[in-house]
Design a protein around this motif. Structure first.
Motif, PDB file in Angstrom:
ATOM      1  N   ALA A  22      25.068 -77.213  44.146  1.00  7.91           N
ATOM      2  CA  ALA A  22      24.756 -76.323  42.887  1.00  7.91           C
ATOM      3  C   ALA A  22      24.363 -74.796  43.509  1.00  7.91           C
ATOM      4  N   GLY A  23      24.353 -74.369  44.599  1.00  9.32           N
ATOM      5  CA  GLY A  23      24.185 -73.075  45.156  1.00  9.32           C
ATOM      6  C   GLY A  23      22.890 -72.855  45.788  1.00  9.32           C
ATOM      7  N   GLN A  24      21.746 -73.853  45.815  1.00 12.71           N
ATOM      8  CA  GLN A  24      20.628 -73.587  46.603  1.00 12.71           C
ATOM      9  C   GLN A  24      20.915 -73.399  47.960  1.00 12.71           C
ATOM     10  N   ARG A  25      20.129 -72.538  48.672  1.00 14.51           N
ATOM     11  CA  ARG A  25      20.427 -72.167  49.906  1.00 14.51           C
ATOM     12  C   ARG A  25      19.158 -71.989  50.741  1.00 14.51           C
ATOM     13  N   VAL A  26      17.975 -72.115  50.181  1.00 17.45           N
ATOM     14  CA  VAL A  26      16.735 -72.053  51.147  1.00 17.45           C
ATOM     15  C   VAL A  26      15.739 -73.254  50.795  1.00 17.45           C
ATOM     16  N   PHE A  27      15.582 -73.976  51.861  1.00 16.01           N
ATOM     17  CA  PHE A  27      14.843 -75.226  51.559  1.00 16.01           C
ATOM     18  C   PHE A  27      13.442 -75.273  52.575  1.00 16.01           C
ATOM     19  N   GLY A  28      12.699 -76.141  52.097  1.00 21.85           N
ATOM     20  CA  GLY A  28      11.336 -76.250  52.735  1.00 21.85           C
ATOM     21  C   GLY A  28      10.984 -77.688  53.466  1.00 21.85           C
ATOM     22  N   GLU A  29      10.661 -77.923  54.362  1.00 16.61           N
ATOM     23  CA  GLU A  29      10.446 -79.146  55.085  1.00 16.61           C
ATOM     24  C   GLU A  29       8.648 -78.914  55.654  1.00 16.61           C
ATOM     25  N   ASN A  30       8.176 -80.141  55.391  1.00 18.62           N
ATOM     26  CA  ASN A  30       6.799 -80.019  56.054  1.00 18.62           C
ATOM     27  C   ASN A  30       6.566 -80.610  57.437  1.00 18.62           C
ATOM     28  N   ARG A  31       7.505 -81.440  58.015  1.00 19.94           N
ATOM     29  CA  ARG A  31       7.368 -82.046  59.279  1.00 19.94           C
ATOM     30  C   ARG A  31       8.456 -81.622  60.144  1.00 19.94           C
ATOM     31  N   VAL A  32       8.480 -81.333  61.479  1.00 20.51           N
ATOM     32  CA  VAL A  32       9.392 -80.857  62.449  1.00 20.51           C
ATOM     33  C   VAL A  32      10.203 -81.990  62.595  1.00 20.51           C
ATOM     34  N   GLN A  33       9.751 -83.018  62.893  1.00 19.71           N
ATOM     35  CA  GLN A  33      10.661 -84.419  63.073  1.00 19.71           C
ATOM     36  C   GLN A  33      11.423 -84.886  62.086  1.00 19.71           C
ATOM     37  N   GLU A  34      10.860 -84.843  60.844  1.00 15.78           N
ATOM     38  CA  GLU A  34      11.734 -85.129  59.779  1.00 15.78           C
ATOM     39  C   GLU A  34      12.921 -84.050  59.594  1.00 15.78           C
ATOM     40  N   ALA A  35      12.747 -82.883  60.091  1.00 20.41           N
ATOM     41  CA  ALA A  35      13.663 -81.709  59.363  1.00 20.41           C
ATOM     42  C   ALA A  35      14.770 -82.249  60.682  1.00 20.41           C
ATOM     43  N   GLN A  36      14.393 -82.422  61.952  1.00 17.07           N
ATOM     44  CA  GLN A  36      15.133 -82.403  62.815  1.00 17.07           C
ATOM     45  C   GLN A  36      16.345 -83.658  62.801  1.00 17.07           C
ATOM     46  N   GLY A  37      15.703 -84.599  61.890  1.00 15.62           N
ATOM     47  CA  GLY A  37      16.693 -85.792  61.843  1.00 15.62           C
ATOM     48  C   GLY A  37      17.492 -85.534  60.633  1.00 15.62           C
ATOM     49  N   LYS A  38      17.383 -84.876  59.888  1.00 20.48           N
ATOM     50  CA  LYS A  38      18.502 -84.610  58.629  1.00 20.48           C
ATOM     51  C   LYS A  38      19.218 -83.272  58.503  1.00 20.48           C
ATOM     52  N   TRP A  39      18.443 -82.156  59.007  1.00 17.65           N
ATOM     53  CA  TRP A  39      18.891 -80.853  58.746  1.00 17.65           C
ATOM     54  C   TRP A  39      20.411 -80.267  59.860  1.00 17.65           C
ATOM     55  N   PRO A  40      20.106 -80.638  61.078  1.00 19.31           N
ATOM     56  CA  PRO A  40      21.247 -80.255  61.909  1.00 19.31           C
ATOM     57  C   PRO A  40      22.856 -80.518  61.026  1.00 19.31           C
ATOM     58  N   ALA A  41      23.118 -81.864  60.757  1.00 17.77           N
ATOM     59  CA  ALA A  41      24.496 -81.964  60.143  1.00 17.77           C
ATOM     60  C   ALA A  41      24.608 -81.274  58.712  1.00 17.77           C
ATOM     61  N   LEU A  42      23.675 -81.145  57.965  1.00 19.52           N
ATOM     62  CA  LEU A  42      23.639 -80.457  56.648  1.00 19.52           C
ATOM     63  C   LEU A  42      23.902 -79.055  56.841  1.00 19.52           C
ATOM     64  N   ARG A  43      23.314 -78.489  58.143  1.00 20.49           N
ATOM     65  CA  ARG A  43      23.508 -76.915  58.372  1.00 20.49           C
ATOM     66  C   ARG A  43      24.726 -76.526  59.094  1.00 20.49           C
ATOM     67  N   GLU A  44      25.252 -77.693  59.849  1.00 21.00           N
ATOM     68  CA  GLU A  44      26.505 -77.354  60.390  1.00 21.00           C
ATOM     69  C   GLU A  44      27.585 -77.234  59.395  1.00 21.00           C
ATOM     70  N   ALA A  45      27.394 -78.050  58.131  1.00 19.51           N
ATOM     71  CA  ALA A  45      28.615 -77.823  57.086  1.00 19.51           C
ATOM     72  C   ALA A  45      28.372 -76.803  56.237  1.00 19.51           C
ATOM     73  N   HIS A  46      27.016 -76.218  56.141  1.00 14.85           N
ATOM     74  CA  HIS A  46      26.513 -75.075  55.529  1.00 14.85           C
ATOM     75  C   HIS A  46      25.723 -74.216  56.337  1.00 14.85           C
ATOM     76  N   PRO A  47      26.304 -73.168  57.247  1.00  9.91           N
ATOM     77  CA  PRO A  47      25.731 -72.388  58.230  1.00  9.91           C
ATOM     78  C   PRO A  47      24.766 -71.439  57.351  1.00  9.91           C
ATOM     79  N   ASP A  48      24.873 -71.261  56.234  1.00  9.96           N
ATOM     80  CA  ASP A  48      24.227 -70.106  55.289  1.00  9.96           C
ATOM     81  C   ASP A  48      22.913 -70.599  54.798  1.00  9.96           C
ATOM     82  N   ILE A  49      22.491 -71.877  55.075  1.00  6.54           N
ATOM     83  CA  ILE A  49      21.114 -72.305  54.516  1.00  6.54           C
ATOM     84  C   ILE A  49      20.061 -71.852  55.515  1.00  6.54           C
ATOM     85  N   ALA A  50      19.055 -71.341  54.716  1.00  8.94           N
ATOM     86  CA  ALA A  50      17.681 -70.949  55.633  1.00  8.94           C
ATOM     87  C   ALA A  50      16.635 -71.956  55.465  1.00  8.94           C
TER      88      ALA A  50
END
Length: 221
Positions: free
Chosen positions: A49-77
């Motif tokens: 839908a166009g959202q490109r800025v996301f927030g996470e609370n925990r380093v470990q949780e973010a490490q588990g899901k964001w690398p793949a998502l950001r590989e597909a969408h490198p403009d995500i912050a």
């Protein structure tokens, strides 16, 4: 039930309306979609839908899901909005584009060392314990001037101030107080304040970053 794109559009419309009342520009407010506890299938519709800025609370949780998502969408912050342990500083500097929870000297030292080692400067918001709550993180208000001076001396890139008002109270006075603290201490730039229940109020009182979770993802039963 509203779909993801509709919820996102509604929130942008609410932000725009609050900005108009406050005589501000909507583009000066960054919507951070708080994706903590949500897996990639729940996040993907927001990305679509166009959202490109996301927030996470925990380093470990973010490490588990964001690398793949950001590989597909490198403009995500990706912003870290939760408490950060000093021993996770290097991992946080490597993964996040902003950190909203700098609140104590030991973390400041760890982040400065991690940024120097990585050769990467990550903007940091100083979290202020705006309600003087013992159970919450955040720099005590009385210690804020000295802590900001320490951060500047360590060449930490300061993005602004952040707060979480006490629960079940009127948030507006705390948002106004954070804005005053920023002005009194010469902190130019950002005010990270406001969540799903009060982001419009925060925008009217100067928020530059609002952290919205349930209003975007829906309340889970």
């Amino acid at each position: 039930m509203e779909n993801t794109a509709t919820r996102l559009a509604d929130i942008h419309a609410n932000i725009a309306r609050a900005c108009k009342q406050a005589r501000r520009k909507p583009e000066d407010v960054t919507l951070i979609a708080v994706s903590k506890t949500h897996e990639a299938p729940a996040i993907q519709p927001l990305i679509d839908a166009g959202q490109r800025v996301f927030g996470e609370n925990r380093v470990q949780e973010a490490q588990g899901k964001w690398p793949a998502l950001r590989e597909a969408h490198p403009d995500i912050a990706l912003h870290l909005i939760g408490q950060l342990q000093s021993n996770k500083a290097e991992e946080a500097v490597a993964l996040f584009d902003a950190i909203h929870s700098l609140d104590r000297p030991s973390l400041l030292t760890a982040l400065a060392r991690a940024m120097d080692k990585a050769g990467r400067q990550v903007p940091c918001f100083v979290q202020v314990n705006i309600g003087d709550e013992a159970q919450k993180g955040g720099c005590p208000i009385s210690e804020l001037p000295a802590f900001l001076a320490e951060a500047r001396a360590a060449a930490i890139p300061l993005a602004g101030l952040m707060c979480i008002p006490p629960a079940d109270t009127e948030a507006a006075p705390f948002f106004a107080y954070l804005a005053k603290l920023a002005a009194d201490n010469g902190v130019a730039g950002g005010l990270s304040m406001g969540m799903s229940g009060d982001y419009e109020t925060a925008v009217m009182l100067g928020a530059t970053h609002v952290r919205v979770g349930s209003a975007l993802f829906g309340v889970r039963g």
